[in-house]
Design a protein around this motif. Structure first.
Motif, PDB file in Angstrom:
ATOM      1  N   THR A  75     -40.707  -0.934 -16.958  1.00 56.12           N
ATOM      2  CA  THR A  75     -39.569  -0.920 -16.037  1.00 56.12           C
ATOM      3  C   THR A  75     -39.988  -1.316 -14.629  1.00 56.12           C
ATOM      4  O   THR A  75     -39.285  -2.089 -13.949  1.00 56.12           O
ATOM      5  CB  THR A  75     -38.920   0.474 -16.014  1.00 56.12           C
ATOM      6  OG1 THR A  75     -38.492   0.816 -17.342  1.00 56.12           O
ATOM      7  CG2 THR A  75     -37.717   0.511 -15.082  1.00 56.12           C
ATOM      8  N   LEU A  76     -41.130  -0.835 -14.166  1.00 59.94           N
ATOM      9  CA  LEU A  76     -41.560  -1.116 -12.798  1.00 59.94           C
ATOM     10  C   LEU A  76     -42.175  -2.506 -12.646  1.00 59.94           C
ATOM     11  O   LEU A  76     -42.024  -3.137 -11.598  1.00 59.94           O
ATOM     12  CB  LEU A  76     -42.535  -0.036 -12.325  1.00 59.94           C
ATOM     13  CG  LEU A  76     -41.947   1.374 -12.220  1.00 59.94           C
ATOM     14  CD1 LEU A  76     -42.946   2.334 -11.598  1.00 59.94           C
ATOM     15  CD2 LEU A  76     -40.645   1.376 -11.431  1.00 59.94           C
ATOM     16  N   PHE A  77     -42.869  -2.994 -13.648  1.00 62.09           N
ATOM     17  CA  PHE A  77     -43.391  -4.361 -13.578  1.00 62.09           C
ATOM     18  C   PHE A  77     -42.255  -5.363 -13.392  1.00 62.09           C
ATOM     19  O   PHE A  77     -42.388  -6.342 -12.651  1.00 62.09           O
ATOM     20  CB  PHE A  77     -44.180  -4.707 -14.837  1.00 62.09           C
ATOM     21  CG  PHE A  77     -45.662  -4.475 -14.703  1.00 62.09           C
ATOM     22  CD1 PHE A  77     -46.302  -4.584 -13.484  1.00 62.09           C
ATOM     23  CD2 PHE A  77     -46.425  -4.156 -15.811  1.00 62.09           C
ATOM     24  CE1 PHE A  77     -47.668  -4.371 -13.359  1.00 62.09           C
ATOM     25  CE2 PHE A  77     -47.797  -3.946 -15.700  1.00 62.09           C
ATOM     26  CZ  PHE A  77     -48.411  -4.054 -14.471  1.00 62.09           C
ATOM     27  N   TYR A  78     -41.136  -5.116 -14.071  1.00 58.13           N
ATOM     28  CA  TYR A  78     -39.996  -6.020 -13.936  1.00 58.13           C
ATOM     29  C   TYR A  78     -39.322  -5.887 -12.568  1.00 58.13           C
ATOM     30  O   TYR A  78     -38.423  -6.663 -12.247  1.00 58.13           O
ATOM     31  CB  TYR A  78     -38.973  -5.756 -15.044  1.00 58.13           C
ATOM     32  CG  TYR A  78     -39.344  -6.398 -16.364  1.00 58.13           C
ATOM     33  CD1 TYR A  78     -39.399  -7.781 -16.482  1.00 58.13           C
ATOM     34  CD2 TYR A  78     -39.634  -5.622 -17.478  1.00 58.13           C
ATOM     35  CE1 TYR A  78     -39.729  -8.377 -17.689  1.00 58.13           C
ATOM     36  CE2 TYR A  78     -39.966  -6.219 -18.688  1.00 58.13           C
ATOM     37  CZ  TYR A  78     -40.012  -7.590 -18.788  1.00 58.13           C
ATOM     38  OH  TYR A  78     -40.346  -8.181 -19.986  1.00 58.13           O
ATOM     39  N   ARG A  79     -39.737  -4.886 -11.801  1.00 61.38           N
ATOM     40  CA  ARG A  79     -39.212  -4.713 -10.445  1.00 61.38           C
ATOM     41  C   ARG A  79     -40.291  -4.991  -9.407  1.00 61.38           C
ATOM     42  O   ARG A  79     -40.272  -4.445  -8.311  1.00 61.38           O
ATOM     43  CB  ARG A  79     -38.626  -3.305 -10.307  1.00 61.38           C
ATOM     44  CG  ARG A  79     -37.270  -3.193 -11.019  1.00 61.38           C
ATOM     45  CD  ARG A  79     -36.916  -1.787 -11.412  1.00 61.38           C
ATOM     46  NE  ARG A  79     -35.591  -1.764 -12.048  1.00 61.38           N
ATOM     47  CZ  ARG A  79     -35.359  -2.072 -13.331  1.00 61.38           C
ATOM     48  NH1 ARG A  79     -36.363  -2.436 -14.121  1.00 61.38           N
ATOM     49  NH2 ARG A  79     -34.138  -2.029 -13.824  1.00 61.38           N
ATOM     50  N   ASP A  80     -41.251  -5.829  -9.790  1.00 63.70           N
ATOM     51  CA  ASP A  80     -42.267  -6.373  -8.880  1.00 63.70           C
ATOM     52  C   ASP A  80     -43.268  -5.343  -8.370  1.00 63.70           C
ATOM     53  O   ASP A  80     -43.839  -5.514  -7.290  1.00 63.70           O
ATOM     54  CB  ASP A  80     -41.608  -7.072  -7.675  1.00 63.70           C
ATOM     55  CG  ASP A  80     -40.735  -8.238  -8.097  1.00 63.70           C
ATOM     56  OD1 ASP A  80     -41.106  -8.927  -9.062  1.00 63.70           O
ATOM     57  OD2 ASP A  80     -39.681  -8.451  -7.476  1.00 63.70           O
ATOM     58  N   PHE A  81     -43.490  -4.277  -9.121  1.00 63.91           N
ATOM     59  CA  PHE A  81     -44.553  -3.349  -8.750  1.00 63.91           C
ATOM     60  C   PHE A  81     -45.904  -3.951  -9.125  1.00 63.91           C
ATOM     61  O   PHE A  81     -46.034  -4.634 -10.142  1.00 63.91           O
ATOM     62  CB  PHE A  81     -44.371  -2.009  -9.467  1.00 63.91           C
ATOM     63  CG  PHE A  81     -43.404  -1.081  -8.790  1.00 63.91           C
ATOM     64  CD1 PHE A  81     -43.842   0.094  -8.211  1.00 63.91           C
ATOM     65  CD2 PHE A  81     -42.054  -1.388  -8.722  1.00 63.91           C
ATOM     66  CE1 PHE A  81     -42.944   0.952  -7.585  1.00 63.91           C
ATOM     67  CE2 PHE A  81     -41.153  -0.540  -8.104  1.00 63.91           C
ATOM     68  CZ  PHE A  81     -41.607   0.633  -7.524  1.00 63.91           C
ATOM     69  N   GLU A  82     -46.912  -3.674  -8.284  1.00 66.59           N
ATOM     70  CA  GLU A  82     -48.260  -4.159  -8.553  1.00 66.59           C
ATOM     71  C   GLU A  82     -48.985  -3.222  -9.524  1.00 66.59           C
ATOM     72  O   GLU A  82     -48.645  -2.044  -9.649  1.00 66.59           O
ATOM     73  CB  GLU A  82     -49.053  -4.241  -7.240  1.00 66.59           C
ATOM     74  CG  GLU A  82     -48.432  -5.162  -6.202  1.00 66.59           C
ATOM     75  CD  GLU A  82     -48.546  -6.626  -6.578  1.00 66.59           C
ATOM     76  OE1 GLU A  82     -49.416  -6.948  -7.406  1.00 66.59           O
ATOM     77  OE2 GLU A  82     -47.767  -7.439  -6.047  1.00 66.59           O
ATOM     78  N   LYS A  83     -50.019  -3.749 -10.178  1.00 66.51           N
ATOM     79  CA  LYS A  83     -50.761  -2.942 -11.148  1.00 66.51           C
ATOM     80  C   LYS A  83     -51.424  -1.725 -10.513  1.00 66.51           C
ATOM     81  O   LYS A  83     -51.612  -0.693 -11.175  1.00 66.51           O
ATOM     82  CB  LYS A  83     -51.822  -3.794 -11.850  1.00 66.51           C
ATOM     83  CG  LYS A  83     -51.270  -4.724 -12.916  1.00 66.51           C
ATOM     84  CD  LYS A  83     -52.398  -5.378 -13.703  1.00 66.51           C
ATOM     85  CE  LYS A  83     -51.836  -6.211 -14.846  1.00 66.51           C
ATOM     86  NZ  LYS A  83     -52.913  -6.808 -15.672  1.00 66.51           N
ATOM     87  N   ASP A  84     -51.791  -1.822  -9.229  1.00 64.04           N
ATOM     88  CA  ASP A  84     -52.507  -0.712  -8.617  1.00 64.04           C
ATOM     89  C   ASP A  84     -51.623   0.509  -8.375  1.00 64.04           C
ATOM     90  O   ASP A  84     -52.114   1.589  -8.052  1.00 64.04           O
ATOM     91  CB  ASP A  84     -53.183  -1.136  -7.306  1.00 64.04           C
ATOM     92  CG  ASP A  84     -52.176  -1.547  -6.232  1.00 64.04           C
ATOM     93  OD1 ASP A  84     -50.960  -1.597  -6.526  1.00 64.04           O
ATOM     94  OD2 ASP A  84     -52.608  -1.814  -5.100  1.00 64.04           O
ATOM     95  N   TYR A  85     -50.304   0.366  -8.547  1.00 61.48           N
ATOM     96  CA  TYR A  85     -49.415   1.529  -8.396  1.00 61.48           C
ATOM     97  C   TYR A  85     -49.710   2.585  -9.457  1.00 61.48           C
ATOM     98  O   TYR A  85     -49.688   3.788  -9.174  1.00 61.48           O
ATOM     99  CB  TYR A  85     -47.945   1.100  -8.496  1.00 61.48           C
ATOM    100  CG  TYR A  85     -47.002   2.257  -8.742  1.00 61.48           C
ATOM    101  CD1 TYR A  85     -46.598   3.081  -7.705  1.00 61.48           C
ATOM    102  CD2 TYR A  85     -46.537   2.545 -10.023  1.00 61.48           C
ATOM    103  CE1 TYR A  85     -45.759   4.155  -7.937  1.00 61.48           C
ATOM    104  CE2 TYR A  85     -45.702   3.608 -10.265  1.00 61.48           C
ATOM    105  CZ  TYR A  85     -45.306   4.414  -9.223  1.00 61.48           C
ATOM    106  OH  TYR A  85     -44.492   5.482  -9.453  1.00 61.48           O
TER     107      TYR A  85
END
Length: 358
Positions: A92-102
Motif C-alpha cells: 500500500t505504501l510503495f504505491y504511494r511513493d514511500f521509500e524503502k527506508d521507511y
C-alpha cells in the motif's frame, strides 16, 4: 512455495506471547503509537532523506492500524498473518511513493517504543516477532507487488460502471444478466464480489480514491437489495437468525449479503449492520431470541472484539448457535474455531451451516 510463503511457515513456529505481556501491550498501545509517531516526526525534521510531510496523515493511520493488528496477532499467535499484514502495508505504501527506508525505520521505532515503555522481561517477548520481521524484511520488500485480473468481460463491465458511479446503468446491467440466465448466486459470487475485490485492489494500488471505493460499495449494496427483491422468497422457515458485524467493524457488505441470502432462503433475519456496540447486539439477541447468531469480521484488528462478543453471547444465550465469518475469521480459522459452533468462508455456506446446527 515462494519465499513469502516460506517466511509465513517459519513465522508459525514463533513462541506464543505470555498473557501478561499481551496485557501490558494492550494497556500501553496508545502511548506506543504516540511514541512511534513522535520518532517519525523528529526523524522527518532533522534527518536526511525524503520528507514525510505530505504523508504524515497516512503514516499515523498506518501506525495505529499496525498496533491494533499487532495486538490481535499476539493474542491469537497469528504470526503468519502478521507477515501478510505487513506485506499489505508495504504494498500500500510503495504505491504511494514511500521509500524503502521507511519500513526498517518503522519496525525500529516500534521496538524502541516497546523497550522504553514496557518492563524488560515482557518487552523482550513482545519484540521477537518484530525482530523476525526485521530479519526477513528484504524478502518482503522484494515480494510486495500485487497483481490480479478479472476473469471475464462481464466482471470488467460491471466494475467500470461502478467506478463511473453510474448506479442506474450498473443496476440495469446486472438485471440484464439475470434475464439472460444468470442466477442471483451467479451474479453475486461471479460478478459483484470479484468486481468489488478488484476495486479494493485498485485502491491499494493508489489508482482510485477512498470515495471511489465507497461509492462502488453503496451502488453494489443497492443492487443487492434490488436482486433480493426480484427473487421469490422460499417458504418461510420457523427459524430466526441475527446477522451483525462485530463491534468496530466498518466493512458490512459481506454481512449484508449473508443477511439477504438467508432472507431469500426463508429465514427471519435481524440485521444490526456495522459498528454496533456489543451492548446493543446483546440487547437485540435478548429481545428476539434468534436460534443462530452470525458475526462477521473483516479486519484482523477486530478479532479480539469478535472473541469477546462470542464469549458474552455464550454466557447470556447459551442455547444460541454462533457462526463466524469474514476475511479475518478465515485467515485465523485455526484459532477461531473454539469460539464458535461453525465458521463459514462465504455467504453461500450460511444457510446449510445454520440448518445443520439446529
Amino acid at each position: 512455495m515462494d519465499r513469502l510463503e516460506e517466511i509465513k511457515s517459519a513465522a508459525e513456529k514463533l513462541p506464543a506471547i505470555s498473557e501478561d505481556a499481551i496485557s501490558k501491550l494492550c494497556q500501553s498501545l496508545p502511548r506506543l503509537v504516540q511514541l512511534v509517531n513522535e520518532k517519525f516526526l523528529i526523524d522527518d525534521k532533522f534527518c536526511c532523506g525524503k520528507p514525510l510531510d505530505k504523508h504524515m496523515k497516512i503514516v499515523k493511520n498506518i501506525h495505529k492500524n499496525f498496533g491494533d493488528a499487532l495486538l490481535a496477532v499476539y493474542q491469537f499467535s497469528l504470526y503468519d498473518v502478521l507477515i501478510h499484514e505487513f506485506a499489505w502495508i508495504v504494498s500500500t505504501l510503495f504505491y504511494r511513493d514511500f521509500e524503502k527506508d521507511y519500513f526498517p525505520k518503522m519496525l525500529n521505532a516500534w521496538i524502541m517504543a516497546i523497550h522504553g515503555t514496557i518492563e524488560p522481561s515482557r518487552s523482550r517477548e513482545l519484540i521477537q516477532p518484530l525482530r523476525f520481521l526485521e530479519r526477513n524484511l528484504s524478502v518482503i520488500l522484494e515480494n510486495w507487488d500485487i497483481s490480479a485480473k478479472l476473469e471475464n468481460e462481464n466482471q470488467e463491465e460491471f466494475m467500470n460502471l461502478l467506478l463511473e458511479k453510474r448506479r442506474r446503468d450498473a443496476t440495469d446491467y446486472t438485471i440484464s444478466l439475470l434475464d439472460s440466465g444468470y442466477s442471483p448466486d451467479d451474479l453475486c459470487h461471479g460478478i459483484l464480489i470479484p468486481a468489488m475485490k478488484q476495486i479494493g485492489l485498485l485502491w491499494q494500488k493508489n489508482q482510485i480514491t477512498v470515495s471511489d471505493e465507497h461509492a462502488a460499495t453503496e451502488i453494489t449494496r443497492y443492487i443487492i437489495y434490488r436482486l433480493c427483491d426480484s427473487i421469490p422468497r422460499k417458504q418461510a422457515l420457523p427459524h430466526r437468525v441475527l446477522v451483525s458485524c462485530v463491534p468496530g467493524e466498518e466493512h458490512e457488505l459481506g454481512a449484508e449479503m449473508v443477511a439477504s441470502y438467508l432472507e431469500s432462503q426463508g429465514w427471519t433475519v435481524y440485521f444490526t449492520g456495522h459498528s454496533a456496540p456489543d451492548e446493543d447486539i446483546v440487547v437485540v439477541i435478548s429481545r428476539y431470541m434468534p436460534e443462530v447468531i452470525l458475526l462477521t469480521s473483516t479486519l484482523i484488528s477486530n478479532l479480539p472484539s469478535t472473541v469477546e462478543l462470542s464469549k458474552r453471547i455464550r454466557q447470556t444465550e447459551p442455547a444460541s448457535k454462533i457462526i463466524l465469518g469474514g476475511r479475518a475469521v478465515v485467515r485465523a480459522k485455526r484459532r477461531m474455531q473454539e469460539f464458535a459452533d461453525a465458521l463459514i468462508v462465504d455467504y453461500r455456506e450460511a444457510h446449510l451451516t445454520a440448518i445443520r446446527l439446529l
